[in-house]
Structures are given as structure tokens and as C-alpha cells.
Design a protein around this motif. Structure first.
Motif, mmCIF file in Angstrom:
data_model
loop_
_atom_site.group_PDB
_atom_site.id
_atom_site.type_symbol
_atom_site.label_atom_id
_atom_site.label_comp_id
_atom_site.label_asym_id
_atom_site.label_seq_id
_atom_site.Cartn_x
_atom_site.Cartn_y
_atom_site.Cartn_z
ATOM 1 N N GLN A 150 -27.144 3.044 0.170
ATOM 2 C CA GLN A 150 -26.307 1.878 -0.054
ATOM 3 C C GLN A 150 -25.040 1.928 0.801
ATOM 4 O OE1 GLN A 150 -27.149 -0.857 -1.737
ATOM 5 N NE2 GLN A 150 -29.132 0.076 -2.187
ATOM 6 N N LYS A 151 -24.516 3.127 1.025
ATOM 7 C CA LYS A 151 -23.339 3.281 1.883
ATOM 8 C C LYS A 151 -23.671 2.894 3.322
ATOM 9 C CE LYS A 151 -19.932 6.730 3.379
ATOM 10 N NZ LYS A 151 -19.505 8.154 3.252
ATOM 11 N N GLU A 152 -24.817 3.358 3.816
ATOM 12 C CA GLU A 152 -25.226 3.026 5.183
ATOM 13 C C GLU A 152 -25.569 1.547 5.314
ATOM 14 O OE1 GLU A 152 -25.077 5.060 7.840
ATOM 15 O OE2 GLU A 152 -24.093 6.384 6.399
ATOM 16 N N LYS A 153 -26.111 0.964 4.259
ATOM 17 C CA LYS A 153 -26.426 -0.463 4.259
ATOM 18 C C LYS A 153 -25.162 -1.291 4.473
ATOM 19 C CE LYS A 153 -28.075 -4.139 1.169
ATOM 20 N NZ LYS A 153 -28.715 -4.460 -0.140
ATOM 21 N N ARG A 154 -24.088 -0.917 3.789
ATOM 22 C CA ARG A 154 -22.819 -1.642 3.948
ATOM 23 C C ARG A 154 -22.291 -1.521 5.379
ATOM 24 N NH1 ARG A 154 -22.183 0.384 -1.380
ATOM 25 N NH2 ARG A 154 -21.076 2.229 -0.628
ATOM 26 N N LYS A 155 -22.498 -0.380 6.009
ATOM 27 C CA LYS A 155 -22.072 -0.195 7.410
ATOM 28 C C LYS A 155 -22.832 -1.127 8.345
ATOM 29 C CE LYS A 155 -20.721 4.706 7.084
ATOM 30 N NZ LYS A 155 -21.040 6.084 7.577
ATOM 31 N N ILE A 156 -24.126 -1.283 8.108
ATOM 32 C CA ILE A 156 -24.931 -2.182 8.944
ATOM 33 C C ILE A 156 -24.466 -3.614 8.781
ATOM 34 C CG2 ILE A 156 -27.247 -3.101 9.351
ATOM 35 C CD1 ILE A 156 -28.352 -0.408 8.410
ATOM 36 N N LEU A 157 -24.255 -4.039 7.547
ATOM 37 C CA LEU A 157 -23.802 -5.405 7.297
ATOM 38 C C LEU A 157 -22.458 -5.673 7.971
ATOM 39 C CD1 LEU A 157 -24.751 -5.754 3.511
ATOM 40 C CD2 LEU A 157 -25.953 -6.703 5.492
ATOM 41 N N ALA A 158 -21.577 -4.667 7.948
ATOM 42 C CA ALA A 158 -20.278 -4.814 8.605
ATOM 43 C C ALA A 158 -20.425 -4.903 10.116
ATOM 44 C CB ALA A 158 -19.367 -3.641 8.238
ATOM 45 N N LYS A 159 -21.338 -4.130 10.671
ATOM 46 C CA LYS A 159 -21.589 -4.128 12.112
ATOM 47 C C LYS A 159 -22.005 -5.505 12.609
ATOM 48 C CE LYS A 159 -24.766 -2.060 15.515
ATOM 49 N NZ LYS A 159 -25.851 -1.063 15.694
ATOM 50 N N TYR A 160 -22.790 -6.214 11.802
ATOM 51 C CA TYR A 160 -23.299 -7.539 12.209
ATOM 52 C C TYR A 160 -22.499 -8.681 11.587
ATOM 53 C CZ TYR A 160 -27.228 -5.059 14.240
ATOM 54 O OH TYR A 160 -27.998 -4.216 15.018
ATOM 55 N N GLY A 161 -21.386 -8.369 10.981
ATOM 56 C CA GLY A 161 -20.548 -9.417 10.389
ATOM 57 C C GLY A 161 -21.199 -10.108 9.221
ATOM 58 N N LEU A 162 -21.964 -9.364 8.415
ATOM 59 C CA LEU A 162 -22.699 -9.957 7.307
ATOM 60 C C LEU A 162 -22.215 -9.472 5.956
ATOM 61 C CD1 LEU A 162 -26.303 -9.650 8.783
ATOM 62 C CD2 LEU A 162 -24.871 -11.690 8.704
ATOM 63 N N GLU A 163 -21.024 -8.932 5.908
ATOM 64 C CA GLU A 163 -20.480 -8.435 4.639
ATOM 65 C C GLU A 163 -20.287 -9.569 3.637
ATOM 66 O OE1 GLU A 163 -17.697 -4.713 5.435
ATOM 67 O OE2 GLU A 163 -17.162 -6.408 6.717
ATOM 68 N N LEU B 58 -30.536 -5.723 14.214
ATOM 69 C CA LEU B 58 -30.307 -5.702 12.774
ATOM 70 C C LEU B 58 -31.448 -5.029 12.012
ATOM 71 C CD1 LEU B 58 -28.572 -6.698 10.351
ATOM 72 C CD2 LEU B 58 -29.819 -8.855 10.501
ATOM 73 N N ASP B 59 -32.673 -5.488 12.243
ATOM 74 C CA ASP B 59 -33.805 -4.941 11.503
ATOM 75 C C ASP B 59 -34.141 -3.519 11.926
ATOM 76 O OD1 ASP B 59 -34.047 -7.184 9.956
ATOM 77 O OD2 ASP B 59 -35.639 -8.097 11.154
ATOM 78 N N VAL B 60 -33.941 -3.204 13.190
ATOM 79 C CA VAL B 60 -34.165 -1.833 13.649
ATOM 80 C C VAL B 60 -33.218 -0.884 12.922
ATOM 81 C CG1 VAL B 60 -34.005 -0.262 15.618
ATOM 82 C CG2 VAL B 60 -35.050 -2.509 15.906
ATOM 83 N N ASP B 61 -31.960 -1.288 12.799
ATOM 84 C CA ASP B 61 -30.975 -0.457 12.104
ATOM 85 C C ASP B 61 -31.363 -0.259 10.638
ATOM 86 O OD1 ASP B 61 -29.558 -0.300 14.431
ATOM 87 O OD2 ASP B 61 -27.912 -1.589 13.802
ATOM 88 N N PHE B 62 -31.821 -1.325 9.990
ATOM 89 C CA PHE B 62 -32.212 -1.215 8.587
ATOM 90 C C PHE B 62 -33.437 -0.317 8.413
ATOM 91 C CE2 PHE B 62 -29.569 -4.926 7.344
ATOM 92 C CZ PHE B 62 -29.052 -4.410 6.171
ATOM 93 N N ALA B 63 -34.394 -0.434 9.320
ATOM 94 C CA ALA B 63 -35.593 0.402 9.225
ATOM 95 C C ALA B 63 -35.246 1.873 9.406
ATOM 96 C CB ALA B 63 -36.616 -0.038 10.277
ATOM 97 N N LYS B 64 -34.461 2.171 10.420
ATOM 98 C CA LYS B 64 -34.095 3.558 10.700
ATOM 99 C C LYS B 64 -33.269 4.164 9.564
ATOM 100 C CE LYS B 64 -34.238 3.379 15.769
ATOM 101 N NZ LYS B 64 -33.438 3.520 17.014
ATOM 102 N N THR B 65 -32.413 3.356 8.955
ATOM 103 C CA THR B 65 -31.584 3.852 7.862
ATOM 104 C C THR B 65 -32.423 4.230 6.652
ATOM 105 O OG1 THR B 65 -29.664 2.562 8.579
ATOM 106 C CG2 THR B 65 -29.711 3.251 6.279
ATOM 107 N N LEU B 66 -33.403 3.398 6.319
ATOM 108 C CA LEU B 66 -34.274 3.713 5.183
ATOM 109 C C LEU B 66 -35.112 4.955 5.461
ATOM 110 C CD1 LEU B 66 -35.265 2.670 2.359
ATOM 111 C CD2 LEU B 66 -37.128 1.560 3.603
ATOM 112 N N LEU B 67 -35.626 5.067 6.680
ATOM 113 C CA LEU B 67 -36.539 6.163 7.016
ATOM 114 C C LEU B 67 -35.816 7.457 7.362
ATOM 115 C CD1 LEU B 67 -39.085 4.108 9.123
ATOM 116 C CD2 LEU B 67 -39.396 5.001 6.817
ATOM 117 N N ALA B 68 -34.499 7.379 7.555
ATOM 118 C CA ALA B 68 -33.733 8.575 7.899
ATOM 119 C C ALA B 68 -33.767 9.615 6.786
ATOM 120 C CB ALA B 68 -32.288 8.204 8.216
#
Length: 256
Positions: free
Chosen positions: A243-256, A53-63
């Protein structure tokens, strides 16, 4: 007068457009990011792709930057100290407190964190309120340095003997396997993801009772990052693309 006023508005709008188009690549950026592996790993390839989860969030921000970065595996409490001292530049899923705001820049909310009790499927105990945790047959494990909300902190202060402090995830799993604890506190999304993909969590039962739910944030070190650098991360966080990528991460981990 009207001409001058219109010109000023035009120049201001052009300046705002130019500012919004600036990229983070204008600043030299090398970040050290805290990471903790979940569960026991039989063999570790240092070049293997990290996930979670956190790896995905870090990479998304830094992308959206040209920053170089590396993940370092550290226990939570030690990493918080490193963030304060500037040895660590970024941590994720950090609860915001008045004390922590003295040392960290907070960006977010990154997401909503939901803390639950993880137990062994062979030994499930009913939990309907925080106070039930102190009546379990064995103590509950909590992460050193973690914050689980004011209500839980009160229970912890009154009954410290009913909780065990651990420094990493492997220790929690080992203690549970040997029945030294009744369960351990963890983020619900992390548990669900690990149960699905990590064999070390196949025996874990995720209780529905919510111990704590609150916003968590990206936390940047005030010692190692300037305010202007942090402000550029703030600009990225507000973009539609992030924000679009953030929603994808939340959906991936069932956190929508």
C-alpha cells in the motif's frame, strides 16, 4: 476447561502468525503480463526497461514474490481474449463487470481510472457533457474491448457512427495527426505522463471533462491461476508495504 480454551486460542494465534509469514515463493509462478506501448517508437530495444503506470503497478505487486514474469505487447481486446483463455495471466487497469468476473479474478481496486478526451492542441472543441461528443466535426476514437461506463455505453449504442474503434495507441495518434478523428478517449494519468516524457504526445491537449471515473483492478486469468495462487496475491495486496508503494505510484502519475 479454562486451560483447554486458552491453549486453543494460543494455537490458533500461532497458526495465524505462521500463515501471515508465508511467502509467494512457495508456489511456482511464471506470469505473462499484457503491456501496450504508447506512441510511435523509432527503434525498439527488446532489452530496454519498460515503463508506464501499469508496468509500475505490476512490478510493485510482483516485487514481493519470487515469480518470474514477462511483458507481452498486445492490443486491449486481443489481450482480454488471451486472459480468458489462459494465454495471458495478468492484465492491469481492468474494469470489473459481471460478465468479466466469470473468467477473471479481480484484485483491488488497483486505482481510480479517469477517462477524458484527448485532442490536438490545434483543434480544441468545447466539451461539457457526453452528448457533445456526437457533435464534433469528426468521430472519436475508442479502444476495442474497453469499457467506459454505462452512460458512455448508452451514447455509443445510439450513435455508433460517431465513434471509431481502434486496436492500439499508435493508431489513435496517427488518426488524430491526419484529422480523421476529433480526439480519442484515454486515462488522464497516462496522458499527463506521456505528455511529459513522450514526444509523440507533445501536441496533445487534455480536456478537463470527465467521460467516466471508476475503480479499475488487477485481473488474473481463472484459466491459468488457481484460487489458492490468487489468494496469495490478495495477501500481498493488503500488506502495508504494498500500500505504501501504491501511494508512491499514484503520486508519480499525479493520481493521488
Amino acid at each position: 476447561m479454562h486451560y483447554k480454551f486458552g491453549s486453543l486460542l494460543l494455537y490458533r494465534n500461532i497458526a495465524l502468525i505462521m500463515l501471515s509469514c508465508l511467502t509467494f515463493s512457495a508456489i511456482s509462478c511464471e506470469l505473462t503480463i499484457r503491456y501496450e506501448r504508447f506512441g510511435a517508437v523509432k527503434s525498439v530495444d527488446e532489452h530496454a526497461e519498460l515503463h508506464g503506470l501499469d508496468v509500475d503497478f505490476a512490478k510493485t505487486l510482483l516485487a514481493q514474490t519470487e515469480c518470474s514474469y514477462r511483458f507481452v505487447e498486445l492490443p486491449w481486446a486481443r489481450a482480454l481474449g488471451g486472459l480468458k483463455a489462459g494465454r495471458i495471466d495478468l492484465m492491469l487497469s481492468v474494469s470489473k463487470t459481471t460478465e468479466r468476473e466469470k473468467y477473471y479474478y479481480f484484485l483491488g481496486p488497483q486505482r481510480k481510472e479517469t477517462i477524458v478526451l484527448a485532442m490536438n492542441k490545434a483543434n480544441i472543441y468545447p466539451i461539457s457533457r457526453l452528448e457533445d461528443l456526437i457533435y464534433l466535426p469528426a468521430p472519436v476514437a475508442v479502444h476495442r474491448g474497453a469499457y467506459y461506463g454505462e452512460a458512455f455505453e448508452e451514447v455509443l449504442k445510439k450513435h455508433p457512427d460517431r465513434f471509431i474503434t481502434v486496436v492500439d495507441n499508435k493508431t489513435k495518434l496517427d488518426l488524430l495527426a491526419h484529422k480523421k478523428i476529433s480526439g480519442f478517449l484515454e486515462e488522464k494519468g497516462n496522458l499527463a505522463y506521456q505528455k511529459k516524457f513522450n514526444p509523440s504526445f507533445s501536441h496533445i491537449y487534455i480536456d478537463d471533462f470527465v467521460v467516466n471515473s471508476m475503480d479499475v483492478y488487477y485481473a488474473f486469468s481463472k484459466r491459468s491461476l488457481s484460487e489458492s495462487q490468487f489468494q496469495q496475491f490478495e495477501q500481498i495486496f493488503k500488506t502495508t508495504g504494498y500500500q505504501k508503494e501504491k501511494r508512491k505510484i499514484l503520486a508519480k502519475y499525479g493520481l493521488e
